[in-house]
Design an enzyme around this catalytic site. Sequence first.
Site, PDB file in Angstrom:
ATOM      1  N   HIS A  35     -25.612  23.398  49.878  1.00 10.69           N
ATOM      2  CA  HIS A  35     -26.209  24.665  50.323  1.00 10.69           C
ATOM      3  C   HIS A  35     -26.482  25.581  49.123  1.00 10.69           C
ATOM      4  O   HIS A  35     -27.512  26.254  49.060  1.00 10.69           O
ATOM      5  CB  HIS A  35     -25.263  25.404  51.274  1.00 10.69           C
ATOM      6  CG  HIS A  35     -24.935  24.659  52.528  1.00 10.69           C
ATOM      7  ND1 HIS A  35     -23.690  24.148  52.774  1.00 10.69           N
ATOM      8  CD2 HIS A  35     -25.701  24.342  53.600  1.00 10.69           C
ATOM      9  CE1 HIS A  35     -23.685  23.553  53.956  1.00 10.69           C
ATOM     10  NE2 HIS A  35     -24.893  23.642  54.478  1.00 10.69           N
ATOM     11  N   LYS A 145     -32.960  17.175  51.781  1.00 12.25           N
ATOM     12  CA  LYS A 145     -33.405  15.827  52.163  1.00 12.25           C
ATOM     13  C   LYS A 145     -32.261  15.026  52.779  1.00 12.25           C
ATOM     14  O   LYS A 145     -32.489  13.952  53.318  1.00 12.25           O
ATOM     15  CB  LYS A 145     -33.937  15.088  50.939  1.00 12.25           C
ATOM     16  CG  LYS A 145     -35.315  15.540  50.506  1.00 12.25           C
ATOM     17  CD  LYS A 145     -35.747  14.659  49.348  1.00 12.25           C
ATOM     18  CE  LYS A 145     -37.145  14.976  48.872  1.00 12.25           C
ATOM     19  NZ  LYS A 145     -37.428  14.271  47.599  1.00 12.25           N
TER      20      LYS A 145
END
Length: 273
Positions: A35, A145
């Site tokens: 993150h 991804k």
Amino acid sequence: MQILRNIAEVKDFLILNQGKEIGFVPTMGALHAGHESLIKKSVQDNEVSIVSVFVNPTQFLAGEDLEKYPRDEAHDIEVAKAAGATAIFLPDVSQMYPSDISIKAPSALASILEGATRPGHFDGVCTILAKFFNIIRPMRAYFGKKDTQQLIIVQNLVKSLFFDIEIVPCDIIRAGDGLALSSRNSYLDESELIEACKLYRALVKAKALVSAGTFSSDVIKAEMAKVLNPLKIDYIEICDRELNSINQIQIDKSIILIAAYVGKTRLIDNLWL
Ligand code: PAF
């Protein structure tokens, strides 16, 4: 960094920042280095970066880990602040769901891979993201991804509902041993953490096979299954960049995706190649 707990506060924040380029990083909290890298990329690209932390109930199926999903608000605030976010939005369920109106994810994309065992999951993802996009109206939004199917469905959502938002795909962040970072890794004990690395090792094996000239999906999948043994495999799939299954790898046009259980924890990983 501003802490915003309700939609009215977000609106006030947006008025103060009118005309600025806004980057948005949606999360379910338990923020880790993956993150952090999304937030840092947003901070690099935009004048203002907003991180949301919301464990979205509609994307969890009955019997999934909604109740035990890791939650640590103080930690999330620290990580977002250190990564340079301008604001963090921490709404509660009643604000985000004034009614049960929902968005249906594109069925062809949402019924395969993750969707095959998690029916309705991507409807929940699309519903919450459409709400966040409408509230925040970012110029760019950042997705890892790691959740490749989610990324592709979100690109489809933005295109289909004419959101004027650039979806920015970001690389998977891995631990030193290759394990893709995930909030769900916190469910793994020491020995499971070692076993979990088999997902990455199977992808490395696939890459080595391709480098040596093996392009057959069946051969690659069989070799990957050997590396994953004895983990319970949910799927090993080789797809093009629109998630259509393919028989032969094509360089720069393919994705290899895995879902497997380490103990009771279901992990996913993938490789774009
Ligand atoms: O990837 C996630 O953490 C979630 O699916 C998202 C995008 C924040 C929507 O709830």
